[in-house]
Write an enzyme that holds these catalytic residues in place. Structure first.
Site, PDB file in Angstrom:
ATOM      1  N   HIS A  19       0.842  -1.196   0.000  1.00 20.59           N
ATOM      2  CA  HIS A  19       0.000   0.000   0.000  1.00 20.59           C
ATOM      3  C   HIS A  19       0.880   1.251   0.000  1.00 20.59           C
ATOM      4  O   HIS A  19       2.105   1.168  -0.109  1.00 20.59           O
ATOM      5  CB  HIS A  19      -0.988  -0.017   1.164  1.00 20.59           C
ATOM      6  CG  HIS A  19      -0.330  -0.111   2.518  1.00 20.59           C
ATOM      7  ND1 HIS A  19       0.435   0.890   3.051  1.00 20.59           N
ATOM      8  CD2 HIS A  19      -0.324  -1.114   3.430  1.00 20.59           C
ATOM      9  CE1 HIS A  19       0.876   0.533   4.237  1.00 20.59           C
ATOM     10  NE2 HIS A  19       0.431  -0.697   4.491  1.00 20.59           N
ATOM     11  N   HIS A  22       3.969   1.436   2.369  1.00 21.78           N
ATOM     12  CA  HIS A  22       5.133   0.673   1.906  1.00 21.78           C
ATOM     13  C   HIS A  22       5.806   1.410   0.746  1.00 21.78           C
ATOM     14  O   HIS A  22       7.026   1.463   0.650  1.00 21.78           O
ATOM     15  CB  HIS A  22       4.719  -0.710   1.388  1.00 21.78           C
ATOM     16  CG  HIS A  22       3.980  -1.550   2.398  1.00 21.78           C
ATOM     17  ND1 HIS A  22       2.797  -2.175   2.108  1.00 21.78           N
ATOM     18  CD2 HIS A  22       4.273  -1.868   3.679  1.00 21.78           C
ATOM     19  CE1 HIS A  22       2.390  -2.855   3.175  1.00 21.78           C
ATOM     20  NE2 HIS A  22       3.264  -2.675   4.141  1.00 21.78           N
ATOM     21  N   CYS A 127       0.964  -9.587  21.744  1.00 24.21           N
ATOM     22  CA  CYS A 127       0.116  -9.100  20.648  1.00 24.21           C
ATOM     23  C   CYS A 127       0.432  -9.933  19.427  1.00 24.21           C
ATOM     24  O   CYS A 127       1.587  -9.947  18.971  1.00 24.21           O
ATOM     25  CB  CYS A 127       0.365  -7.621  20.360  1.00 24.21           C
ATOM     26  SG  CYS A 127      -0.429  -7.092  18.826  1.00 24.21           S
ATOM     27  N   CYS A 130       1.632  -7.664  16.410  1.00 16.73           N
ATOM     28  CA  CYS A 130       3.033  -7.214  16.459  1.00 16.73           C
ATOM     29  C   CYS A 130       3.973  -8.399  16.619  1.00 16.73           C
ATOM     30  O   CYS A 130       5.186  -8.251  16.444  1.00 16.73           O
ATOM     31  CB  CYS A 130       3.273  -6.280  17.633  1.00 16.73           C
ATOM     32  SG  CYS A 130       2.342  -4.757  17.582  1.00 16.73           S
ATOM     33  N   CYS A 144      -3.001  -3.584  22.884  1.00 16.98           N
ATOM     34  CA  CYS A 144      -1.838  -3.179  22.091  1.00 16.98           C
ATOM     35  C   CYS A 144      -2.117  -1.769  21.576  1.00 16.98           C
ATOM     36  O   CYS A 144      -3.145  -1.545  20.936  1.00 16.98           O
ATOM     37  CB  CYS A 144      -1.644  -4.132  20.921  1.00 16.98           C
ATOM     38  SG  CYS A 144      -0.563  -3.456  19.656  1.00 16.98           S
ATOM     39  N   HIS A 147      -2.470  -1.901  17.572  1.00 18.96           N
ATOM     40  CA  HIS A 147      -3.581  -2.637  16.952  1.00 18.96           C
ATOM     41  C   HIS A 147      -4.914  -2.447  17.669  1.00 18.96           C
ATOM     42  O   HIS A 147      -5.947  -2.848  17.154  1.00 18.96           O
ATOM     43  CB  HIS A 147      -3.249  -4.131  16.888  1.00 18.96           C
ATOM     44  CG  HIS A 147      -2.133  -4.431  15.924  1.00 18.96           C
ATOM     45  ND1 HIS A 147      -0.809  -4.461  16.299  1.00 18.96           N
ATOM     46  CD2 HIS A 147      -2.159  -4.679  14.605  1.00 18.96           C
ATOM     47  CE1 HIS A 147      -0.072  -4.735  15.244  1.00 18.96           C
ATOM     48  NE2 HIS A 147      -0.855  -4.863  14.201  1.00 18.96           N
ATOM     49  N   LYS A 297     -12.735  10.553   3.246  1.00 18.46           N
ATOM     50  CA  LYS A 297     -12.283  11.438   2.196  1.00 18.46           C
ATOM     51  C   LYS A 297     -11.622  10.650   1.082  1.00 18.46           C
ATOM     52  O   LYS A 297     -11.813  10.919  -0.100  1.00 18.46           O
ATOM     53  CB  LYS A 297     -11.288  12.421   2.779  1.00 18.46           C
ATOM     54  CG  LYS A 297     -11.465  13.752   2.165  1.00 18.46           C
ATOM     55  CD  LYS A 297     -10.744  14.797   2.897  1.00 18.46           C
ATOM     56  CE  LYS A 297     -10.750  16.033   2.028  1.00 18.46           C
ATOM     57  NZ  LYS A 297      -9.683  16.899   2.406  1.00 18.46           N
ATOM     58  N   LYS A 300     -14.138   9.168  -1.063  1.00 18.27           N
ATOM     59  CA  LYS A 300     -14.952  10.148  -1.767  1.00 18.27           C
ATOM     60  C   LYS A 300     -14.166  10.805  -2.896  1.00 18.27           C
ATOM     61  O   LYS A 300     -14.580  10.832  -4.034  1.00 18.27           O
ATOM     62  CB  LYS A 300     -15.422  11.223  -0.778  1.00 18.27           C
ATOM     63  CG  LYS A 300     -16.677  11.929  -1.231  1.00 18.27           C
ATOM     64  CD  LYS A 300     -17.276  12.764  -0.125  1.00 18.27           C
ATOM     65  CE  LYS A 300     -16.594  14.113  -0.118  1.00 18.27           C
ATOM     66  NZ  LYS A 300     -16.637  14.806   1.133  1.00 18.27           N
TER      67      LYS A 300
END
Ligand code: MSP
Length: 638
Positions: A19, A22, A127, A130, A144, A147, A297, A300
């Protein structure tokens, strides 16, 4: 021998597709590799995927695939995305590869033989997101903090790494190398973990009965390696640790880039692991903030444009690289929105750079038939003035980039671009042409073309396409960065070609967004008549900062653009003080800064915080709250 530079990104988990977050880190690494090569270094860039652990095993199961099939698939989709974005890494490491397993096992054995790994039992809050235990101090309400999921209490027998043994060494190392972890706020974060209490030893195994997908411990087949102990080693396994030439060559120049989510493993686990394994520490850990997006947003205004490749396709490769580098202050969070991307494209790229280049090339065509005009000696002082400005901008760009202050570095080049636009407006070449002042006209156009050439070379790690277009239009494609040659502003040949450069950065429509330059995000503060408790007050990070530069913002009678030092960090602020203060008066003043205010875009500048001023009545002019100069920059209000 060339100086060396080795840059790494985190190796990304393969439980989701790549994404924008990254993509940001990987673009930075790609930019840095090109930048360092440009200034003459031998540079190496590593990225990859992190493929072991609970999380991946679970994702594979949910997808009805074996862990290996699943990780093959997602890992290659990372490679595919980086290829489509033309991010040119030198190596891509996967932790499921044999070369990595060998290095992990060799380090484990070495640390075990050195007596720094022992068997014991441990109970703690874990967690699964993690994949690590949390101390009481780190968790919030049993959850956590990253998360927001409930931590699970787990108790089992495992192997432990004596991390606490190296705590004192690490504290001293960080003190002796203040920029080991940068920017400063993250060094402080690590120091507070280290200085607060005795570090807990690190649990470095998981019983195979619970998790099979991992690297078996070389000294106990019933256990696999804890995913973080495994993953961090990628930075050396990919170079051929322990005896590869690439390892010997590049490791001493290692610089990691990560976001703030994984500071503890990189700032505490990794250096102590390296120390225990007898490997020298990395050179720098560079930590950036998060790109935050407002979901509503996003859907949209950006439609489905959240995948990095789609983003590049929609806005352009140069445009997105520029936006990422210019918009975020390294270390702080930034907001990603279509509006801010379009602002950067329209104002910085289309207006400032694009127009300057277009005007220069058009005038070379109109007045000199598309040829580089000669430089008449009588106008040499104008070149000297521009040269001085360019040298200053270039040095700031280089120094700031090496210090990971990308936005400041680029901003200095844009100041130079601003002075070129001003040079056109002031010298008015069209009037010179009308009045027959050919000598001066020739000097102005030559200076502009030389400046376009120099900018195209130095901006090539950012604006990969526009740079080539400018260089090709001047018949200078393939020109190398040679500082002495570039700063001479005397690189072109008399009579050389000046072809049409086209529209480098088409302006974009701001659908549904206000178009006026003065209209930017207003920070709306929720009104609160009630009292607040100390905890709420403590959320506001107020610090002492020093004003380093101040300048009026063209087009506004109220606003000043300030550059401030908030204690080892440089920031830009936009402040409504122009009516009552001269810019020069403010330089050197110490002020109070609200340092953790969300950045706001005002007059196409990103204001990273707010300075405190006071006024008695609503319509009074605000008076700046000045602070005793003896208080150091960065000191916090308490
Ligand atoms: N696998 C571990 C890293 C092991 S390194 C030895 C991991 N992987 S991850 O897939 O979660 O990637 C985290 C990294 O992705 C961040 O440190 C950062 O580089 C990048 N980003 C993820 N989300 C981000 C933002 N929202 N904003 C900026 N960068 C982000 O952690």
């Amino acid at each position: 021998m060339k100086k060396l530079f080795y840059v790494t990104t985190p190796i990304y988990y393969v439980n989701s597709e790549p994404h924008i977050g990254h993509a940001y880190t990987t673009i930075l690494a790609d930019f840095l590799k090109r930048f360092y090569m440009m200034i003459g270094y031998d540079a190496y860039f590593l990225t990859g995927t992190d493929e072991h652990g609970d999380k991946i095993a679970k994702a594979a199961q949910e997808n009805g695939a074996s862990p290996q099939e699943y990780t093959d698939r997602i890992s290659s989709s990372f490679k595919q995305v980086w290829k489509e974005m033309d991010l040119q890494y030198d190596d891509f490491i996967r932790t499921s590869e044999g070369r990595h397993r060998k290095a992990v096992q060799s380090i484990l054995q070495k640390v075990y033989d050195g007596g720094d790994i022992y068997f014991g039992s441990y109970g703690g809050y874990y967690c699964f997101g993690c994949e690590r235990y949390f101390t009481e101090k780190e968790m919030s309400d049993g959850k956590c903090p990253d998360h927001d999921t409930k931590l699970e209490y787990i108790e089992e027998s495992n192997y432990f790494f004596k991390m606490s043994k190296y705590q004192g060494w690490l504290i001293n190392h960080i003190k002796a190398n203040p920029d080991f972890i940068r920017p400063e706020r993250y060094r402080n974060e690590v120091m507070s973990l280290l200085e607060g209490e005795v570090l807990e030893d690190l649990c470095i195994s998981r019983p195979k009965a619970r998790l099979k997908w991992g690297i078996p411990l070389p000294f106990d087949e019933n256990y696999v390696t804890y995913v973080w102990f495994d993953a961090l080693i990628n930075y050396v396994s990919a170079l051929g640790y322990p005896d590869g030439d690439t390892f010997r060559k590049y490791w001493p120049a290692a610089q990691h880039i990560i976001a703030k989510d994984i500071v503890k493993p990189h700032g505490v686990f990794w250096p102590t692991m390296l120390k225990a394994a007898g490997i020298e520490p990395y050179r720098h850990l560079n930590v950036h903030g998060y790109w935050n997006m407002e979901e509503a947003k996003m859907s949209k205004s950006l439609g489905n444009v959240v995948r990095p490749v789609d983003l590049m396709k929609k806005f352009g490769d140069d445009q997105i690289r520029y936006f990422f580098l210019r918009e975020m202050t390294f270390g702080l969070d930034a907001k990603f929105s279509e509006e801010s991307v379009i602002n950067r494209i329209n104002y910085d790229l289309a207006n400032d750079l694009g127009n300057m280049v277009k005007r220069s090339f058009n005038m070379a065509e109109r007045y000199f038939g598309g040829k580089v005009p000669p430089y008449p000696q009588e106008a040499v002082h104008e070149r000297d003035i521009l040269k001085e400005k360019f040298i200053r901008a270039l040095d700031e760009y280089v120094d700031n980039t090496m210090a990971f202050r990308f936005n400041s570095g680029i901003q200095h080049l844009w100041e130079f671009i601003g002075s070129l636009n001003k040079y056109i407006d002031e010298t008015k070449p069209w009037v010179l042409a009308k009045e027959g002042k050919t000598g001066h006209l020739s000097a102005v156009i030559r200076n502009l073309l030389e400046s376009c050439f120099a900018l195209a070379v130095v901006l090539s790690p950012v604006l990969r396409n526009a740079s080539v277009k400018i260089l090709e239009a001047l018949d200078m494609a393939g020109s190398q960065f040679d500082r002495m040659k570039i700063i001479s502003l005397d690189s072109l040949e008399d009579g050389g070609a000046v072809r049409d450069v086209g529209v480098l950065f088409p302006k974009l429509e701001k659908e549904g967004l206000e178009g006026d330059a003065s209209v930017k995000k207003e920070q709306k503060m929720a009104e609160n008549d009630g009292l607040i408790d100390i905890k709420e007050f403590a959320k506001v990070d107020i610090r002492v900062a020093e004003i380093l530069k101040a300048a009026r913002i063209e087009g506004s009678d109220k606003l000043l653009e300030l550059e401030i030092d908030s204690g080892g960090e440089r920031r830009t602020l936009v402040a409504g003080l122009a009516k009552q203060y001269d810019a020069e008066y403010l330089v050197g003043k110490k002020i109070l800064l609200v340092a953790n205010l969300k950045p706001a875009t005002i007059f196409k500048r990103t204001s990273q915080g707010m300075l405190l001023a006071a006024k008695k009545e609503k319509n009074d002019a605000p008076v700046l709250i000045e602070i005793d100069p003896s208080i150091p920059n960065g000191a916090r209000l308490s």
